[in-house]
Write an enzyme that holds these catalytic residues in place. Structure first.
Site, PDB file in Angstrom:
ATOM      1  N   TYR A 135     -15.120  -7.741   3.909  1.00 30.88           N
ATOM      2  CA  TYR A 135     -15.076  -7.776   5.200  1.00 30.88           C
ATOM      3  C   TYR A 135     -14.088  -9.038   5.434  1.00 30.88           C
ATOM      4  O   TYR A 135     -14.032  -9.993   4.639  1.00 30.88           O
ATOM      5  CB  TYR A 135     -16.541  -8.296   5.752  1.00 30.88           C
ATOM      6  CG  TYR A 135     -16.354  -8.965   7.107  1.00 30.88           C
ATOM      7  CD1 TYR A 135     -16.446  -7.925   8.133  1.00 30.88           C
ATOM      8  CD2 TYR A 135     -16.709 -10.216   7.534  1.00 30.88           C
ATOM      9  CE1 TYR A 135     -16.485  -8.276   9.434  1.00 30.88           C
ATOM     10  CE2 TYR A 135     -16.892 -10.614   8.798  1.00 30.88           C
ATOM     11  CZ  TYR A 135     -16.676  -9.626   9.728  1.00 30.88           C
ATOM     12  OH  TYR A 135     -16.815 -10.046  10.990  1.00 30.88           O
ATOM     13  N   ASP A 232      -8.630 -13.028   0.282  1.00 22.56           N
ATOM     14  CA  ASP A 232      -9.280 -13.750   1.397  1.00 22.56           C
ATOM     15  C   ASP A 232     -10.447 -14.294   0.628  1.00 22.56           C
ATOM     16  O   ASP A 232     -11.175 -13.841   0.133  1.00 22.56           O
ATOM     17  CB  ASP A 232      -9.714 -12.451   2.344  1.00 22.56           C
ATOM     18  CG  ASP A 232     -10.740 -12.980   3.392  1.00 22.56           C
ATOM     19  OD1 ASP A 232     -10.979 -14.131   3.300  1.00 22.56           O
ATOM     20  OD2 ASP A 232     -11.435 -12.268   4.087  1.00 22.56           O
ATOM     21  N   LYS A 260     -15.203 -21.180   6.208  1.00 21.37           N
ATOM     22  CA  LYS A 260     -16.854 -21.648   5.775  1.00 21.37           C
ATOM     23  C   LYS A 260     -16.791 -22.676   5.051  1.00 21.37           C
ATOM     24  O   LYS A 260     -16.974 -23.754   5.995  1.00 21.37           O
ATOM     25  CB  LYS A 260     -17.105 -20.338   5.001  1.00 21.37           C
ATOM     26  CG  LYS A 260     -17.388 -18.972   5.798  1.00 21.37           C
ATOM     27  CD  LYS A 260     -18.167 -18.071   5.223  1.00 21.37           C
ATOM     28  CE  LYS A 260     -18.055 -16.728   5.774  1.00 21.37           C
ATOM     29  NZ  LYS A 260     -19.082 -16.243   6.406  1.00 21.37           N
TER      30      LYS A 260
END
Ligand code: PMP
Length: 442
Positions: A135, A232, A260
């Site tokens: 994702y 990513d 994050k």
């Protein structure tokens, strides 16, 4: 409160990822360290960790002190640069092996969006390659569902309606860890591939560890075809190593996206990598690839990031979370073996996830056999014991610097009770709780 929330907020929550069956009435009141509390006063030890940011634990006192101190001096001016932004760029460039330049965003999705935009601009090409189980945010180029079934590889299974078909058709979805498919795809489409984007460890379906030869093949094919390789590292960066998975694997991507855990929960993203690509962004005078964001480099968020990274370097954070992670994985494996339940406790460092499978998964296809009823069922039962692991299929759990051995003891004891109860009564309604059925990943 939940009714009031649902009156104005569609579904009562502010992210599709928070639309979790069975948790519609959960109103959070407080979070500290390894715990959070709801408005009924119930306490949970938190292994969900907001999908990953609070590596130091909730409301880390050093991070909060840095934010407060900065807020007394400075807030957003939206012009020029601050000393904090310069220090953060220097710190990230020092830590991440491939960072010749770095830009800040406010979210991980913005970082992946800009990575693909600049890749298309630099190459003049159309196609983006992504992998099942990965994702990369909510934007259109990567909004193909991670659940593409084996016979649908390369086809389009959008995560959302409202996306132009030509955008979906410009994204190819391949199998993770399948070197032969990568080579075939480049042999056929190489001249039209702008970028390959990959979570080096697909944590959005728990934890699939990459074969070294798979990541090496991505590097080779991108280099020989002039495509941009994007790692990513929104989850893996910082959490698994201060130099990201690229340092662990010894592979240098062209661009890297982060987010994050960099700021322990304050909203941040970053994109970094090759100078020739990064210098195309319009933060540089006359450069052609538009890049902007009102909140980019917000002083309080930057202060949070600097305090987080300082603490990660100064204290044995990784040592602590890796030790607890190893303990959880080993002792959970023994627990399931003792109960005679076929299970694989996967993970890396601070991340763990129990798949109810006979053997360790290597690709997304292997996960289709996971026992969703068991996965979701025991997690729902854990809530009754004050343990919060997100009750959605394939979601990973996280440990933080604030978790203790006592927390792990309680996790293990509660898991045994929850699993035994689930075995005794396996009927769990998993509708809406299964990523197989279309719940969004994160
Ligand atoms: N990439 C990965 C690997 C992610 O896990 C996420 C979020 N879960 C994103 C990108 C998007 O980040 P954000 O939600 O901050 O936009």
């Amino acid at each position: 409160m939940p009714e009031r929330a649902r009156r104005l907020i569609p579904g009562g929550v502010n992210s599709g990822q928070r639309n979790v069956p069975g948790l519609g009435d959960l109103v959070i009141a407080r979070a500290r360290g390894s715990r959070f509390w709801d408005t009924t006063g119930r306490e949970y030890t938190d292994y969900h960790a907001a999908f990953g940011p609070p590596l130091l634990g909730h409301a880390d006192p050093d991070v909060d002190a840095a934010v407060t101190e900065t807020a007394r001096e400075l807030d957003l001016c939206g012009v020029g640069v601050t000393e904090g932004e310069v220090r953060l760029a220097e710190t990230l460039a020092e830590l991440m092996p491939s960072f010749e330049r770095v830009l800040l965003t406010s979210t991980g999705s913005e970082a992946t969006f800009h990575a693909l935009r600049v890749a298309r601009a630099a190459t003049g090409r159309r196609l983006v390659v992504k992998f099942q189980g990965c994702y990369h945010g909510w934007h259109d180029s990567v909004s193909l569902n991670v659940i593409s079934a084996p016979d649908r590889v390369g086809r389009h299974d959008p995560i959302s309606t409202g996306i132009l078909p030509e955008v979906l058709e410009s994204t190819l979805v391949l199998r993770f860890n399948d070197v032969a498919q990568v080579r075939e795809t480049f042999a056929t489409h190489g001249a039209d591939i702008a970028a390959v984007i990959v979570e080096p460890v697909p944590h959005n379906v728990g934890c699939l560890l990459p074969d070294q030869e798979f990541l090496a093949a991505l590097r080779e094919e991108c280099t020989s075809h002039g495509s941009v390789l994007v790692f990513d590292e929104v989850i893996t960066g910082v959490r698994h190593d201060l130099g990201g998975w690229q340092r662990i694997a010894g592979i240098r991507p062209d661009l890297t996206t982060m987010g994050k855990a960099i700021a322990n929960g304050y909203p941040i993203g970053a994109i970094g990598g090759r100078a020739d690509l990064m210098d195309l962004f319009s933060s540089r005078p006359g450069a052609p690839v538009f890049f902007a964001g009102t909140y980019n480099g917000h002083p309080a968020v930057v202060a949070a990031a600097l305090a987080t990274l300082d603490k990660l370097r100064a204290e044995p954070v990784h040592e602590h979370v890796f030790r607890l992670g190893e303990r959880v994985r080993t002792e959970l494996s023994a627990l399931y073996a003792g109960l005679g339940v076929p299970a694989v406790v996967a993970g890396y460092g601070s991340v763990f996830v129990t798949y109810f499978l006979a053997k360790a998964p290597r690709s997304y296809d292997d996960l289709l056999a996971n026992d969703t009823g068991m996965f979701v069922g025991y997690r729902r039962r854990l809530l009754d014991h004050g343990i919060f692991e997100l009750p959605l299929n394939l979601k990973r759990s996280h440990l933080s610097y604030a978790h203790t051995d006592d927390d792990v003891d309680r996790l293990l004891a509660a898991t045994e009770i929850a699993v035994r109860a689930q075995l005794a009564d396996p009927t769990t309604d998993v509708s809406g709780a299964s990523t197989m059925a279309g719940a969004l990943p994160c």
